[in-house]
Write a protein that holds these residues in place. Structure first.
Motif, PDB file in Angstrom:
ATOM      1  N   GLY A  26      -2.345  22.697  24.847  1.00  0.00           N
ATOM      2  CA  GLY A  26      -1.766  23.125  23.508  1.00  0.00           C
ATOM      3  C   GLY A  26      -0.665  24.009  24.207  1.00  0.00           C
ATOM      4  N   ASP A  27       0.040  24.706  23.285  1.00  0.00           N
ATOM      5  CA  ASP A  27       1.330  25.343  23.545  1.00  0.00           C
ATOM      6  C   ASP A  27       1.021  26.639  24.248  1.00  0.00           C
ATOM      7  N   SER A  28       2.092  27.386  24.949  1.00  0.00           N
ATOM      8  CA  SER A  28       1.533  28.515  25.762  1.00  0.00           C
ATOM      9  C   SER A  28       0.669  29.415  24.950  1.00  0.00           C
ATOM     10  N   GLY A  29       0.670  29.475  23.593  1.00  0.00           N
ATOM     11  CA  GLY A  29       0.065  30.480  23.055  1.00  0.00           C
ATOM     12  C   GLY A  29      -1.568  30.406  23.126  1.00  0.00           C
ATOM     13  N   THR A  30      -1.893  29.296  23.677  1.00  0.00           N
ATOM     14  CA  THR A  30      -3.344  29.111  23.585  1.00  0.00           C
ATOM     15  C   THR A  30      -3.908  29.701  24.911  1.00  0.00           C
ATOM     16  N   GLY A  31      -3.104  30.638  25.501  1.00  0.00           N
ATOM     17  CA  GLY A  31      -3.899  31.316  26.554  1.00  0.00           C
ATOM     18  C   GLY A  31      -4.274  30.916  27.884  1.00  0.00           C
ATOM     19  N   TRP A  32      -4.062  29.585  27.939  1.00  0.00           N
ATOM     20  CA  TRP A  32      -4.401  29.068  29.412  1.00  0.00           C
ATOM     21  C   TRP A  32      -3.383  29.507  30.185  1.00  0.00           C
ATOM     22  N   GLN A  33      -3.921  29.987  31.395  1.00  0.00           N
ATOM     23  CA  GLN A  33      -3.067  30.223  32.614  1.00  0.00           C
ATOM     24  C   GLN A  33      -3.259  29.619  33.779  1.00  0.00           C
ATOM     25  N   ARG A  42      -3.466  20.389  38.824  1.00  0.00           N
ATOM     26  CA  ARG A  42      -3.273  21.940  37.990  1.00  0.00           C
ATOM     27  C   ARG A  42      -4.386  22.353  37.712  1.00  0.00           C
ATOM     28  N   MET A  43      -4.601  23.607  37.919  1.00  0.00           N
ATOM     29  CA  MET A  43      -6.004  24.218  37.539  1.00  0.00           C
ATOM     30  C   MET A  43      -5.640  25.395  36.475  1.00  0.00           C
ATOM     31  N   TYR A  44      -6.199  25.306  35.220  1.00  0.00           N
ATOM     32  CA  TYR A  44      -5.990  26.325  34.388  1.00  0.00           C
ATOM     33  C   TYR A  44      -7.275  27.065  33.981  1.00  0.00           C
ATOM     34  N   ARG A  45      -7.094  28.460  33.478  1.00  0.00           N
ATOM     35  CA  ARG A  45      -8.446  29.336  32.957  1.00  0.00           C
ATOM     36  C   ARG A  45      -7.854  29.954  31.840  1.00  0.00           C
ATOM     37  N   ARG A  46      -9.011  30.496  31.065  1.00  0.00           N
ATOM     38  CA  ARG A  46      -8.597  31.300  30.085  1.00  0.00           C
ATOM     39  C   ARG A  46      -9.612  32.429  30.393  1.00  0.00           C
ATOM     40  N   GLU A  47      -9.201  33.717  30.467  1.00  0.00           N
ATOM     41  CA  GLU A  47     -10.084  34.701  30.667  1.00  0.00           C
ATOM     42  C   GLU A  47     -10.969  35.014  29.388  1.00  0.00           C
ATOM     43  N   ASP A  56     -15.174  32.390  31.602  1.00  0.00           N
ATOM     44  CA  ASP A  56     -13.852  31.715  31.647  1.00  0.00           C
ATOM     45  C   ASP A  56     -13.877  30.182  31.565  1.00  0.00           C
ATOM     46  N   PRO A  57     -13.441  29.699  30.592  1.00  0.00           N
ATOM     47  CA  PRO A  57     -13.534  28.231  30.584  1.00  0.00           C
ATOM     48  C   PRO A  57     -12.211  27.585  31.478  1.00  0.00           C
ATOM     49  N   LEU A  58     -12.578  26.756  32.041  1.00  0.00           N
ATOM     50  CA  LEU A  58     -11.730  25.961  33.012  1.00  0.00           C
ATOM     51  C   LEU A  58     -11.139  24.512  32.905  1.00  0.00           C
ATOM     52  N   LYS A  59     -10.143  24.486  32.920  1.00  0.00           N
ATOM     53  CA  LYS A  59      -9.313  22.954  32.681  1.00  0.00           C
ATOM     54  C   LYS A  59      -8.424  22.584  33.718  1.00  0.00           C
ATOM     55  N   ALA A  60      -8.887  21.372  34.456  1.00  0.00           N
ATOM     56  CA  ALA A  60      -8.172  21.082  35.483  1.00  0.00           C
ATOM     57  C   ALA A  60      -7.627  19.564  35.150  1.00  0.00           C
ATOM     58  N   VAL A  61      -6.479  19.571  35.604  1.00  0.00           N
ATOM     59  CA  VAL A  61      -5.860  17.917  35.444  1.00  0.00           C
ATOM     60  C   VAL A  61      -5.409  17.433  36.919  1.00  0.00           C
ATOM     61  N   HIS A  62      -5.604  16.350  37.160  1.00  0.00           N
ATOM     62  CA  HIS A  62      -5.146  15.787  38.530  1.00  0.00           C
ATOM     63  C   HIS A  62      -5.109  14.219  38.639  1.00  0.00           C
ATOM     64  N   ILE A  63      -4.317  13.792  39.058  1.00  0.00           N
ATOM     65  CA  ILE A  63      -3.779  12.417  39.188  1.00  0.00           C
ATOM     66  C   ILE A  63      -4.067  11.727  40.748  1.00  0.00           C
ATOM     67  N   VAL A  64      -4.756  11.077  40.798  1.00  0.00           N
ATOM     68  CA  VAL A  64      -5.260  10.488  42.160  1.00  0.00           C
ATOM     69  C   VAL A  64      -4.908   9.208  42.301  1.00  0.00           C
ATOM     70  N   LYS A  65      -4.179   8.415  43.193  1.00  0.00           N
ATOM     71  CA  LYS A  65      -3.910   7.125  43.286  1.00  0.00           C
ATOM     72  C   LYS A  65      -4.884   6.304  43.940  1.00  0.00           C
ATOM     73  N   GLY A  66      -5.153   5.226  43.769  1.00  0.00           N
ATOM     74  CA  GLY A  66      -6.041   4.273  44.576  1.00  0.00           C
ATOM     75  C   GLY A  66      -7.435   4.285  43.921  1.00  0.00           C
TER      76      GLY A  66
END
Ligand SMILES: CCCCCc1ccc(-c2ccc(S(=O)(=O)CCO)cc2)cc1/C=C\c1ccccn1
Length: 240
Positions: A26-33, A42-47, A56-66
């Motif tokens: 979401g946009d920066s307003g959604t509190g993910w840091q 990239r790892m994000y959490r909300r306090e 704290d919910p956690l959301k990580a996005v990763h791109i792995v080749k191969g």
């Protein structure tokens, strides 16, 4: 199997978690840091706190080749590999094999000072979903882990504090087609991983201890797990 007592919950939670994981940050307003970055990860959490406990919910996005989403989900779901990559695991028991795509696990995790030791019971479900939003977009492989109860293992009956969690490992495979008529190799594929988790630590644990633990453990976990899949698959045929 569709007749199992957990089946309705599995269906509902899997679809809810897939929708949640597919939402961006979401946009920066959604509190993910953003709290951890390493290459493509990239790892994000909300306090968030519930009854004074850090959840704290956690959301990580990763791109792995191969590697492919099917391979990531296969190694994440299958019990026989878990001790190889889950470093905080002390004991894992498969309480029930619900179906070939669903299992019930009991796990005790190593004690992390100064908190007391934790255990968790969760069902785990692996699912291959067509990409319903975007017809020619990549399909989805996902594993959802969601805590549940088991009559033979009441919460907080032994030395461990029972925790509650919902975890979604959602993967989409990208193929860069090679030259006409040449076979797809691991150089032509990559996997976009979205890992979401919400852990309720059960009994009280100091917020500072929990947040330090997650900050240290989650990046380590996702890097170690994806490196494990890369090593396990590098000399094997591609599982699409
Ligand atoms: C006071 C300590 C409370 C936290 C202890 C703890 C709770 C839960 C969990 C945990 C994390 C990921 C999963 S999973 O994604 O389903 C994969 C299957 O194992 C299941 C369990 C671990 C750990 C302990 C350490 C820790 C915390 C993050 C990340 C990694 N380790």
């Amino acid at each position: 199997s569709a007749s199992h007592r957990l089946w309705p919950e599995i269906e509902q939670v899997v679809h809810q978690q897939v929708a949640w994981a597919r939402l961006g940050l979401g946009d920066s307003g959604t509190g993910w840091q953003l709290f951890a970055e390493d290459g493509e990860m990239r790892m994000y959490r909300r306090e968030e706190e519930v009854d004074g406990m850090v959840v704290d919910p956690l959301k990580a996005v990763h791109i792995v080749k191969g590697i492919t989403g099917h391979e990531v989900c296969h190694y994440f779901f299958s019990p026989q590999y878990r001790y190889d990559w889950e470093t905080t695991l002390e004991q894992m028991t498969v309480l029930e094999t619900i179906a070939d795509d669903s299992c019930l696990f009991l796990q005790t995790h190593k004690r992390i000072w100064p908190a007391s030791q934790r255990d968790v019971i969760f069902w785990s479900h692996i699912r291959h979903l067509p990409n319903d939003q975007d017809r020619d977009g990549p399909d989805i492989w996902t594993v959802v882990n969601h805590s549940t109860e088991h009559k033979d293992y009441p919460a907080n009956s032994g030395k461990c504090v029972r925790i509650f969690l919902t975890v979604c490992m959602l993967c989409q495979t990208r193929v860069i087609p090679p030259k006409e008529g040449t076979p797809i190799t691991r150089d032509n594929i990559s996997c976009k991983i979205t890992y979401c988790s919400v852990v309720n630590p059960g009994g009280w644990a100091p917020a500072s201890v929990l947040r330090a633990l997650y900050k240290r453990e989650y990046p380590k976990f996702l890097k170690r797990f994806t490196s494990y899949v890369t090593n396990q698959t590098k000399d094997k045929p591609i599982m699409f």
